[in-house]
Structure formats: structure tokens, C-alpha cells
Design an enzyme around this catalytic site. Structure first.
Site, mmCIF file in Angstrom:
data_model
loop_
_atom_site.group_PDB
_atom_site.id
_atom_site.type_symbol
_atom_site.label_atom_id
_atom_site.label_comp_id
_atom_site.label_asym_id
_atom_site.label_seq_id
_atom_site.Cartn_x
_atom_site.Cartn_y
_atom_site.Cartn_z
ATOM 1 N N GLU A 256 23.366 54.288 23.752
ATOM 2 C CA GLU A 256 23.723 53.632 24.622
ATOM 3 C C GLU A 256 22.937 54.086 25.795
ATOM 4 O O GLU A 256 23.398 55.353 25.955
ATOM 5 C CB GLU A 256 24.558 53.322 24.905
ATOM 6 C CG GLU A 256 25.660 52.624 24.230
ATOM 7 C CD GLU A 256 25.754 50.648 24.152
ATOM 8 O OE1 GLU A 256 24.768 50.800 25.191
ATOM 9 O OE2 GLU A 256 25.131 50.249 22.560
ATOM 10 N N CYS A 295 26.361 51.466 33.787
ATOM 11 C CA CYS A 295 25.140 51.324 32.909
ATOM 12 C C CYS A 295 24.999 50.008 33.295
ATOM 13 O O CYS A 295 23.758 49.236 32.920
ATOM 14 C CB CYS A 295 25.480 52.064 32.015
ATOM 15 S SG CYS A 295 27.006 50.496 30.799
HETATM 16 P P1 NAP Z 1 23.782 62.795 29.865
HETATM 17 O O1 NAP Z 1 23.725 63.629 30.776
HETATM 18 O O2 NAP Z 1 23.502 62.379 29.110
HETATM 19 O O3 NAP Z 1 25.413 63.271 29.043
HETATM 20 C C1 NAP Z 1 25.998 62.112 28.855
HETATM 21 C C2 NAP Z 1 27.043 63.060 27.466
HETATM 22 O O4 NAP Z 1 26.068 63.603 26.738
HETATM 23 C C3 NAP Z 1 27.941 64.432 27.893
HETATM 24 O O5 NAP Z 1 29.046 64.179 26.921
HETATM 25 C C4 NAP Z 1 27.410 65.163 27.508
HETATM 26 O O6 NAP Z 1 28.513 66.222 27.387
HETATM 27 C C5 NAP Z 1 26.942 65.087 26.660
HETATM 28 N N1 NAP Z 1 25.434 66.094 26.387
HETATM 29 C C6 NAP Z 1 24.261 66.531 27.116
HETATM 30 N N2 NAP Z 1 23.486 67.009 26.520
HETATM 31 C C7 NAP Z 1 23.375 67.179 25.194
HETATM 32 C C8 NAP Z 1 23.404 67.740 23.816
HETATM 33 N N3 NAP Z 1 22.301 68.483 23.912
HETATM 34 N N4 NAP Z 1 23.865 67.501 22.514
HETATM 35 C C9 NAP Z 1 25.235 67.353 22.858
HETATM 36 N N5 NAP Z 1 25.801 66.082 23.710
HETATM 37 C C10 NAP Z 1 25.067 66.764 24.708
HETATM 38 O O7 NAP Z 1 24.042 61.824 31.105
HETATM 39 P P2 NAP Z 1 25.393 61.148 32.365
HETATM 40 O O8 NAP Z 1 24.618 62.130 33.063
HETATM 41 O O9 NAP Z 1 27.246 61.447 32.050
HETATM 42 O O10 NAP Z 1 25.110 59.659 31.996
HETATM 43 C C11 NAP Z 1 24.327 59.376 32.636
HETATM 44 C C12 NAP Z 1 23.447 58.193 31.781
HETATM 45 O O11 NAP Z 1 24.567 57.803 30.795
HETATM 46 C C13 NAP Z 1 22.473 57.691 32.810
HETATM 47 O O12 NAP Z 1 21.310 57.464 32.722
HETATM 48 C C14 NAP Z 1 22.824 55.620 32.728
HETATM 49 O O13 NAP Z 1 21.949 55.097 32.690
HETATM 50 C C15 NAP Z 1 23.849 56.087 30.832
HETATM 51 N N6 NAP Z 1 24.835 55.030 30.577
HETATM 52 C C16 NAP Z 1 24.404 54.537 29.915
HETATM 53 C C17 NAP Z 1 25.781 53.733 29.558
HETATM 54 C C18 NAP Z 1 25.105 52.892 28.319
HETATM 55 O O14 NAP Z 1 26.484 52.011 28.025
HETATM 56 N N7 NAP Z 1 24.392 52.258 28.247
HETATM 57 C C19 NAP Z 1 26.719 53.941 29.969
HETATM 58 C C20 NAP Z 1 26.909 54.692 30.680
HETATM 59 C C21 NAP Z 1 26.109 55.813 31.539
HETATM 60 P P3 NAP Z 1 28.244 67.583 29.117
HETATM 61 O O15 NAP Z 1 28.758 66.666 29.484
HETATM 62 O O16 NAP Z 1 29.381 68.934 28.624
HETATM 63 O O17 NAP Z 1 27.120 68.383 29.424
#
Ligand code: NAP
Length: 508
Positions: A256, A295
Site C-alpha cells: 500500500e 493516504c
Molecule cells: P516509509 O518511510 O516508507 O516507512 C514506512 C515503514 O517502513 C516504517 O515502518 C519504516 O520503519 C519502514 N521501513 C523503512 N525502510 C525500511 C526497510 N528498508 N526495511 C523494512 N522496513 C522499512 O513511509 P512513511 O514515511 O512512514 O509513510 C508515508 C508514506 O506512506 C506516504 O508516501 C504515503 O502515501 C504512504 N502511505 C500509504 C498508505 C496506503 O494505505 N496506501 C497509507 C499510509 C501511508 P521506520 O519508521 O522505523 O523507519
């Protein structure tokens, strides 16, 4: 300062380095430390698979549903302290916090109901019996059984309560144990929720684990019976898709990711009508609720040229009434962004967007300390301006894209977003809906039809309902979550049985 332990292997594992500091984004005051350095991830996954898995699989759907009902009750019983934490650690207004926490409880309750309705069985038939031979003595039937591994859930920062519960509800009901990793920056709510679940003893051992802090080598230990469900940025999604466990071991992955959701105003909707008011309310709510960090929030507002000035004026007037500030204070309508990283990213995104568009609104006064931005409404002279459709600014930001009033043109503008979670269409004209729907359906996971008849009951397009699919093609990650019983499929193996059907019935 509080340190967040993780709950893995049936016990609390203390926070250990490398650690990250969780802050109050309105004041930048440090609140807690999180670090997963002391976790043996391989052992944590093995415990979930070997202890939680068998316990869940021996339960019926009704029994698993009862666990979800008990989890919903725990959240309900601790609602006020959870709301207070979401305000402190997430920058949520009280309304934003309720949206997350009540949404978590409601999703658990909806899947508890589904469990009750599926009843005293453990295996789901998928479709009817199919006659394969000359007589029905040779038949086929598809069945769905829980996968034998563990479901690892990696969540985004914006919905720490709902994110944990919407994924866990579906996996647990399907019969899979869960290891959940909330985003570190806002993990306080998920951590507190887990402490309450553990204290209330509502879950069988190994059914739900929680990792507070970085992922470490968690994902390296996944295998072919495991599931990885990720919510977050498309950049992280790309990294996860290329992990060896996914490419070589066929770990089932659901993504997602980003989405430039669009709202389309039909040419029939005139200022002052009920549908017009619904549209204006939905756009302003989506821009400002959770400071636009949803999102499903509307990012692109596709409007007939004929009413573009009226739309701009109506939205600007409503945005001017939103007080931006510390959400712990009365009268504040929009809080800060959730983290320093978000603040940097959104400010950079706004600068890029405003360079290629006209700013209709964007001058709300915001506090100097904390991660605040003003809501920004932009207007594109050319509705195809690339930055509008290429860059998801994950904050209180939307762009007006005027079109002629032709349904095909509106759909073509929406398509520039390359796949999304939700498109909302505001119209009471059947011809317009009939022309635009077939064009929009392949581009999005959900279409919300805003009209005068449903306006009084509408939750708005940004609310994800457990009964309906959440996910979308292309940029949105190509995933599917929720959707009632549809969502269970990610956690189940579909197997075709072929032979004498009287033998199938032993299994079903
Ligand atoms: P993110 O930086 O991609 O992080 C999401 C999750 O992934 C966090 O728990 C993060 O952990 C973890 N993570 C990061 N790098 C990783 C790796 N190499 N291996 C395993 N896990 C890893 O995203 P975000 O800043 O939290 O969220 C914002 C984005 O999410 C926006 O672009 C939004 O569009 C999207 N979003 C989409 C939805 C949907 O349902 N489609 C819903 C909400 C948000 P840490 O926090 O510990 O770094």
C-alpha cells in the site's frame, strides 16, 4: 524518558540501540526512545510461526472473531489515554486521534462480525463444486487454508492505531500469527495498545508481536509460507520488493504505497447545491484532517473551468477558517506534521508545486516551533502540469485542475496520477457518471460517488471502510487490503481439490 520495549517471543524485550527519539511534533519535546537492537528476529518469527500459528489454526472463524471483539473492547476501554498519546506523539487534533483510534476499534469489530458469520469452520470453500468427469464422481473444488508462516506487517507513521489493527484483524481472522512493526516516529500509540492487549490477555501466545524501532534483519528470515504486508512510501516499497526473500523465496507481499487521489466535480454541480457543499466539505476535510497525512486524501481537484473561480473562492474561504496550532489547545483545527523528516519533505514538495502553479491559498499563520505548515491550495493553468501528477506532497496540499466538463477529459487528467487508492466523483447526472466510471475503474481501488442523495450520510472519500477494498493499482502499490472477506485471501493458500467429492466433504 520512556523507552519502548518490543513484545516478541511472548515476552517484553527492552529497548536497545541503535535508538530513535520520538517527539511531540507541536513542541519538539522528546517523549520516548525506541530501538529494536536486542531482538533476535529469527527467534521472534519462529515463535510466532510455531506457537501462535497452531493455536490460531485450531480455532474456528467464530473463535478468532471473538479475539478481535476482545481487542476492540480493550481499545474502547483505554480510548481516552490513547487519544491523549496520539495528540502528543502524532500531532493529531482530538478529532484526528479519534479517527485513528475509533477506526482501529471499528475495523476489529467489523472483522469480529465477519468471524461470527463464518461460524464454526476453519477452512473456507472458494466457489462451488465443478464437475470434471463424465459423472460427478470426478469433481473439483477450491478451498482456502491459512498459510503456515507468519504475517509481518510494516506500517506507515500516519495511522499507528488503525494501521496495526486493520492489518492484524484480517490476518488473525484468516488464522495467521502477526509480527507488527509500526513506523518508529509515532510508535507510542501502537506500543501502548500492545501493552493493554497483553495485560488483558486477549490473545493466544505468539498470535501478535510488536517491534518498536528499526526493522533490523526481520525481513531476511521470511520464507515461502510467510506474508509481508507493507504500507509506506513507494521508495521503501521498491526496496522491499527486491529483497531476496521476495524474489527468491516468493514471500507473498502486499504493498500500500503513494497515491495522488483525485476529486472530480461534474459539470452539473452548481454553487450552492447540496452536492457542491458536500464536495467543498470533503476537499477541505481531506486537506486538513491529520494535516493532510492521509493516504486517501484528495490531492488533485479536477473541476469544470466554468466554476473554477467559485471553487477556488469557496475552498479558500473555508481553509482560512482553519486554525493551525498545537492540537492540545482548544479551537485548533489542524496540527503539525508528524515528524521533522515529514516537515522537510512537505516543505520541499510545496516549493516545487508552487513554482509551477498559482497559489490560491497558503498564508495561514503557523507557530514557529514545531513541524507546522499552512494548508496550501494551488491552481494549475494547465491541468496536465507534471509536478501536480508526479509528486505526492504528503501534507495539507491540493491542486485545482480545471477541465472542459467532458467526462473523458476528466478521466484522462486523473489517469496522469498513474494509479491510486480512491477517486471521488461529485455529480447527480447519470450520463456523466455512466461516461466517467468505466474510464476511472481501472485506475483506482475505490470510487466514491458524492451526490445529493447520499450527502447526509457520507463519511467522505478519505475514510477507509473495512467492508470495502483498500489499495490500488500502479503508484498505489498494486495491493488490496480489507474488503470484508476479500482481505482474508492474502493470508490463505487457495488449493484446488480434484477427485471424488464425497472425500472433499471430510475436509470442509
Ligand atoms: P516509509 O518511510 O516508507 O516507512 C514506512 C515503514 O517502513 C516504517 O515502518 C519504516 O520503519 C519502514 N521501513 C523503512 N525502510 C525500511 C526497510 N528498508 N526495511 C523494512 N522496513 C522499512 O513511509 P512513511 O514515511 O512512514 O509513510 C508515508 C508514506 O506512506 C506516504 O508516501 C504515503 O502515501 C504512504 N502511505 C500509504 C498508505 C496506503 O494505505 N496506501 C497509507 C499510509 C501511508 P521506520 O519508521 O522505523 O523507519
Amino acid at each position: 524518558m520512556e523507552t519502548l520495549a518490543s513484545y516478541v517471543g511472548g515476552a517484553w524485550v527492552p529497548c536497545a540501540g541503535p535508538t530513535a527519539t520520538l517527539v511531540n511534533p507541536a513542541t519538539e519535546e522528546p517523549l520516548a526512545e525506541a530501538g529494536s537492537g536486542a531482538i533476535d528476529f529469527s527467534a521472534a518469527l519462529a515463535f510466532a510461526r510455531d506457537t501462535g500459528g497452531p493455536r490460531l489454526r485450531q480455532m474456528t472463524f467464530a473463535e478468532r472473531g471473538a479475539i478481535l471483539a476482545a481487542m476492540a473492547k480493550v481499545i474502547h476501554d483505554h480510548r481516552d489515554p490513547l487519544i491523549a498519546l496520539a495528540i502528543a506523539n502524532g500531532g493529531n487534533t482530538r478529532k484526528d486521534a479519534k479517527f485513528d483510534i475509533d477506526g482501529a476499534a471499528a475495523t476489529l469489530a467489523a472483522y469480529a462480525d465477519l468471524g461470527r458469520s463464518l461460524g464454526d469452520c476453519r477452512i473456507l470453500p472458494d466457489g462451488d463444486e465443478i464437475k470434471l468427469g463424465r459423472t460427478s464422481r470426478l469433481s473439483g473444488r477450491h478451498v482456502r487454508v491459512p498459510r503456515r508462516g507468519v504475517a509481518v506487517h510494516v506500517n506507515a507513521f500516519n495511522f499507528p492505531a488503525w494501521g496495526l489493527c486493520e492489518k492484524a484483524a484480517v490476518a488473525l481472522l484468516a488464522g495467521m500469527p502477526v509480527v507488527s512493526k509500526p513506523a518508529t516516529a509515532t510508535a507510542l500509540v501502537a506500543h501502548r495498545m500492545m501493552t493493554r492487549f497483553v495485560a488483558a490477555e486477549v490473545l493466544p501466545a505468539g498470535a501478535l508481536s510488536l517491534v518498536c524501532g528499526g526493522p533490523g534483519d526481520l525481513l531476511e528470515h521470511l520464507g515461502g509460507q510467510d506474508v509481508l504486508a507493507f504500507t509506506g512510501s513507494s521508495t521503501t516499497a521498491e526496496t522491499l520488493r527486491s529483497l531476496a526473500c521476495v524474489t527468491a523465496r516468493s514471500v507473498h507481499i502486499n504493498v500500500e504505497a503513494d497515491s495522488l487521489n483525485a476529486a472530480v466535480l461534474g459539470p452539473d454541480v452548481l454553487p450552492g447545491t447540496e452536492t457542491w457543499h458536500l464536495f467543498v466539505t470533503d476537499v477541505v476535510r481531506d486537506m486538513t484532517q491529520k494535516a493532510g497525512q492521509k493516504c486517501t486524501a484528495i490531492r488533485r481537484v479536477v473541476i469544470p473551468e466554468a466554476v473554477a473561480d467559485e471553487v477556488a473562492a469557496a475552498l479558500a474561504e473555508r481553509l482560512a477558517q482553519v486554525t493551525v496550532g498545537d492540537p492540545a489547545k482548544d479551537g485548533v483545527g489542524m496540527g503539525p506534521l508528524s515528524s521533522a523528516a515529514q516537515h522537510r519533505d512537505v516543505k520541499e514538495g510545496i516549493a516545487r508545486l508552487c513554482a509551477d502553479t498559482t497559489t490560491v491559498f497558503g498564508d495561514a499563520t503557523v507557530p514557529e516551533a514545531g513541524y507546522f505548515v499552512s494548508p496550501v491550495l494551488a491552481r494549475a493553468a494547465d491541468p496536465r502540469t507534471p509536478v501536480v501528477h508526479d509528486r505526492e506532497v504528503f501534507g495539507p496540499v491540493a491542486t485545482l485542475c480545471p477541465y472542459s466538463g467532458d467526462a473523458a477529459e476528466a478521466a484522462a487528467i486523473v489517469a496522469l496520477g498513474q494509479g491510486g487508492l480512491v477517486v471521488s466523483v461529485y455529480s447527480d447526472q447519470r450520463d456523466f457518471i455512466a461516461a466517467v466510471l468505466p474510464e476511472l475503474c481501472p485506475q483506482t481501488g475505490r470510487i466514491y460517488l458524492g451526490s445529493a442523495k447520499m450527502a447526509a450520510q457520507s463519511p467522505g472519500p478519505g475514510t477507509v471502510l473495512p467492508q470495502l477494498i483498500h489499495g490500488g493499482p500502479g503508484r498505489a502499490g498494486g495491493g488490496e487490503e480489507l474488503g470484508g472477506a476479500f482481505g482474508l485471501a492474502l493470508y490463505q493458500q487457495r488449493t484446488a481439490l480434484q477427485g471424488d467429492p464425497s472425500l472433499f466433504s471430510i475436509f470442509l
